[in-house]
Write a protein that holds these residues in place. Structure first.
Motif, PDB file in Angstrom:
ATOM      1  N   ASP A   1       0.847  -1.195   0.000  1.00  0.00           N
ATOM      2  CA  ASP A   1       0.000   0.000   0.000  1.00  0.00           C
ATOM      3  C   ASP A   1       0.881   1.244   0.000  1.00  0.00           C
ATOM      4  O   ASP A   1       1.599   1.513   0.946  1.00  0.00           O
ATOM      5  CB  ASP A   1      -0.918   0.001   1.228  1.00  0.00           C
ATOM      6  CG  ASP A   1      -1.914   1.146   1.195  1.00  0.00           C
ATOM      7  OD1 ASP A   1      -1.934   1.916   0.207  1.00  0.00           O
ATOM      8  OD2 ASP A   1      -2.679   1.275   2.158  1.00  0.00           O
ATOM      9  N   GLU A   2       0.810   1.998  -1.074  1.00  0.00           N
ATOM     10  CA  GLU A   2       1.636   3.195  -1.197  1.00  0.00           C
ATOM     11  C   GLU A   2       0.870   4.459  -0.824  1.00  0.00           C
ATOM     12  O   GLU A   2       1.446   5.540  -0.800  1.00  0.00           O
ATOM     13  CB  GLU A   2       2.199   3.300  -2.612  1.00  0.00           C
ATOM     14  CG  GLU A   2       3.156   2.161  -2.931  1.00  0.00           C
ATOM     15  CD  GLU A   2       3.703   2.227  -4.342  1.00  0.00           C
ATOM     16  OE1 GLU A   2       3.452   3.222  -5.049  1.00  0.00           O
ATOM     17  OE2 GLU A   2       4.392   1.270  -4.731  1.00  0.00           O
ATOM     18  N   SER A   3      -0.413   4.335  -0.549  1.00  0.00           N
ATOM     19  CA  SER A   3      -1.179   5.515  -0.166  1.00  0.00           C
ATOM     20  C   SER A   3      -0.889   5.856   1.293  1.00  0.00           C
ATOM     21  O   SER A   3      -0.340   5.056   2.041  1.00  0.00           O
ATOM     22  CB  SER A   3      -2.681   5.266  -0.360  1.00  0.00           C
ATOM     23  OG  SER A   3      -3.183   4.474   0.699  1.00  0.00           O
ATOM     24  N   ASP A   4      -1.279   7.045   1.670  1.00  0.00           N
ATOM     25  CA  ASP A   4      -1.127   7.435   3.067  1.00  0.00           C
ATOM     26  C   ASP A   4      -2.483   7.559   3.753  1.00  0.00           C
ATOM     27  O   ASP A   4      -2.609   8.209   4.781  1.00  0.00           O
ATOM     28  CB  ASP A   4      -0.318   8.727   3.190  1.00  0.00           C
ATOM     29  CG  ASP A   4      -1.009   9.914   2.544  1.00  0.00           C
ATOM     30  OD1 ASP A   4      -2.028   9.733   1.852  1.00  0.00           O
ATOM     31  OD2 ASP A   4      -0.534  11.053   2.746  1.00  0.00           O
ATOM     32  N   ASN A   5      -3.497   6.918   3.193  1.00  0.00           N
ATOM     33  CA  ASN A   5      -4.847   7.007   3.751  1.00  0.00           C
ATOM     34  C   ASN A   5      -4.912   6.490   5.184  1.00  0.00           C
ATOM     35  O   ASN A   5      -5.594   7.063   6.025  1.00  0.00           O
ATOM     36  CB  ASN A   5      -5.857   6.261   2.875  1.00  0.00           C
ATOM     37  CG  ASN A   5      -6.066   6.947   1.550  1.00  0.00           C
ATOM     38  OD1 ASN A   5      -5.885   8.152   1.431  1.00  0.00           O
ATOM     39  ND2 ASN A   5      -6.424   6.183   0.535  1.00  0.00           N
ATOM     40  N   HIS A   6      -4.199   5.415   5.462  1.00  0.00           N
ATOM     41  CA  HIS A   6      -4.211   4.874   6.827  1.00  0.00           C
ATOM     42  C   HIS A   6      -3.546   5.834   7.809  1.00  0.00           C
ATOM     43  O   HIS A   6      -3.944   5.935   8.964  1.00  0.00           O
ATOM     44  CB  HIS A   6      -3.554   3.489   6.871  1.00  0.00           C
ATOM     45  CG  HIS A   6      -2.118   3.482   6.472  1.00  0.00           C
ATOM     46  ND1 HIS A   6      -1.709   3.585   5.158  1.00  0.00           N
ATOM     47  CD2 HIS A   6      -0.994   3.414   7.221  1.00  0.00           C
ATOM     48  CE1 HIS A   6      -0.390   3.557   5.107  1.00  0.00           C
ATOM     49  NE2 HIS A   6       0.069   3.460   6.350  1.00  0.00           N
ATOM     50  N   VAL A   7      -2.562   6.574   7.340  1.00  0.00           N
ATOM     51  CA  VAL A   7      -1.896   7.560   8.201  1.00  0.00           C
ATOM     52  C   VAL A   7      -2.856   8.710   8.497  1.00  0.00           C
ATOM     53  O   VAL A   7      -2.932   9.203   9.633  1.00  0.00           O
ATOM     54  CB  VAL A   7      -0.591   8.072   7.548  1.00  0.00           C
ATOM     55  CG1 VAL A   7       0.048   9.167   8.386  1.00  0.00           C
ATOM     56  CG2 VAL A   7       0.370   6.918   7.323  1.00  0.00           C
ATOM     57  N   LYS A   8      -3.602   9.139   7.488  1.00  0.00           N
ATOM     58  CA  LYS A   8      -4.597  10.201   7.686  1.00  0.00           C
ATOM     59  C   LYS A   8      -5.671   9.749   8.669  1.00  0.00           C
ATOM     60  O   LYS A   8      -6.098  10.517   9.535  1.00  0.00           O
ATOM     61  CB  LYS A   8      -5.223  10.601   6.355  1.00  0.00           C
ATOM     62  CG  LYS A   8      -4.252  11.310   5.439  1.00  0.00           C
ATOM     63  CD  LYS A   8      -4.881  11.590   4.086  1.00  0.00           C
ATOM     64  CE  LYS A   8      -3.874  12.209   3.150  1.00  0.00           C
ATOM     65  NZ  LYS A   8      -4.390  12.365   1.784  1.00  0.00           N
ATOM     66  N   LEU A   9      -6.116   8.496   8.542  1.00  0.00           N
ATOM     67  CA  LEU A   9      -7.119   7.966   9.458  1.00  0.00           C
ATOM     68  C   LEU A   9      -6.563   7.890  10.878  1.00  0.00           C
ATOM     69  O   LEU A   9      -7.234   8.257  11.842  1.00  0.00           O
ATOM     70  CB  LEU A   9      -7.607   6.596   8.997  1.00  0.00           C
ATOM     71  CG  LEU A   9      -8.661   5.923   9.854  1.00  0.00           C
ATOM     72  CD1 LEU A   9      -9.909   6.804   9.994  1.00  0.00           C
ATOM     73  CD2 LEU A   9      -9.039   4.572   9.272  1.00  0.00           C
ATOM     74  N   LEU A  10      -5.328   7.448  11.011  1.00  0.00           N
ATOM     75  CA  LEU A  10      -4.690   7.392  12.323  1.00  0.00           C
ATOM     76  C   LEU A  10      -4.601   8.791  12.946  1.00  0.00           C
ATOM     77  O   LEU A  10      -4.852   8.968  14.135  1.00  0.00           O
ATOM     78  CB  LEU A  10      -3.301   6.763  12.210  1.00  0.00           C
ATOM     79  CG  LEU A  10      -2.500   6.651  13.496  1.00  0.00           C
ATOM     80  CD1 LEU A  10      -3.240   5.834  14.547  1.00  0.00           C
ATOM     81  CD2 LEU A  10      -1.134   6.034  13.212  1.00  0.00           C
ATOM     82  N   ALA A  11      -4.277   9.788  12.147  1.00  0.00           N
ATOM     83  CA  ALA A  11      -4.205  11.169  12.644  1.00  0.00           C
ATOM     84  C   ALA A  11      -5.580  11.641  13.120  1.00  0.00           C
ATOM     85  O   ALA A  11      -5.699  12.269  14.178  1.00  0.00           O
ATOM     86  CB  ALA A  11      -3.669  12.091  11.556  1.00  0.00           C
ATOM     87  N   THR A  12      -6.620  11.318  12.364  1.00  0.00           N
ATOM     88  CA  THR A  12      -7.987  11.687  12.753  1.00  0.00           C
ATOM     89  C   THR A  12      -8.363  11.028  14.073  1.00  0.00           C
ATOM     90  O   THR A  12      -8.890  11.678  14.984  1.00  0.00           O
ATOM     91  CB  THR A  12      -8.986  11.281  11.650  1.00  0.00           C
ATOM     92  OG1 THR A  12      -8.655  11.986  10.452  1.00  0.00           O
ATOM     93  CG2 THR A  12     -10.413  11.592  12.054  1.00  0.00           C
ATOM     94  N   ILE A  13      -8.098   9.748  14.188  1.00  0.00           N
ATOM     95  CA  ILE A  13      -8.415   9.013  15.421  1.00  0.00           C
ATOM     96  C   ILE A  13      -7.634   9.592  16.595  1.00  0.00           C
ATOM     97  O   ILE A  13      -8.185   9.787  17.683  1.00  0.00           O
ATOM     98  CB  ILE A  13      -8.131   7.510  15.245  1.00  0.00           C
ATOM     99  CG1 ILE A  13      -9.128   6.901  14.258  1.00  0.00           C
ATOM    100  CG2 ILE A  13      -8.177   6.784  16.588  1.00  0.00           C
ATOM    101  CD1 ILE A  13      -8.808   5.485  13.836  1.00  0.00           C
TER     102      ILE A  13
END
Length: 80
Positions: free
Chosen positions: A40-52
């Motif tokens: 996975d090269e996207s950073d979507n999980h990082v953005k979700l982690l930041a939101t959480i």
């Protein structure tokens, strides 16, 4: 076996608190698990982690999460 892409998240709301090796040394009753594909090269999980992380810094939001009665309400509190 086919390759899996993207990420998944699982959340557990525990009936009773458990000791966790946390920075604040407080027991926990909300546990978040992220599974991210190596490819996975996207950073979507990082953005979700930041939101959480931001939500978990707000005591009222944490209380709302703990009082929620279904997954849809939990998700709405977490992402709004």
């Amino acid at each position: 076996m086919g390759s899996w892409r993207g990420y998944s998240i699982a959340i557990a709301r525990l009936k009773s608190q458990i000791d966790w090796d946390s920075i604040d040394e407080e027991p926990v009753d909300l546990v978040f698990l992220f599974a991210v594909a190596k490819e996975d090269e996207s950073d979507n999980h990082v953005k979700l982690l930041a939101t959480i992380s931001q939500v978990l810094c707000e005591d009222e939001k944490v209380s709302e999460l703990k009082r929620s009665t279904n997954p849809e309400t939990f998700k709405k509190i977490l992402l709004n």
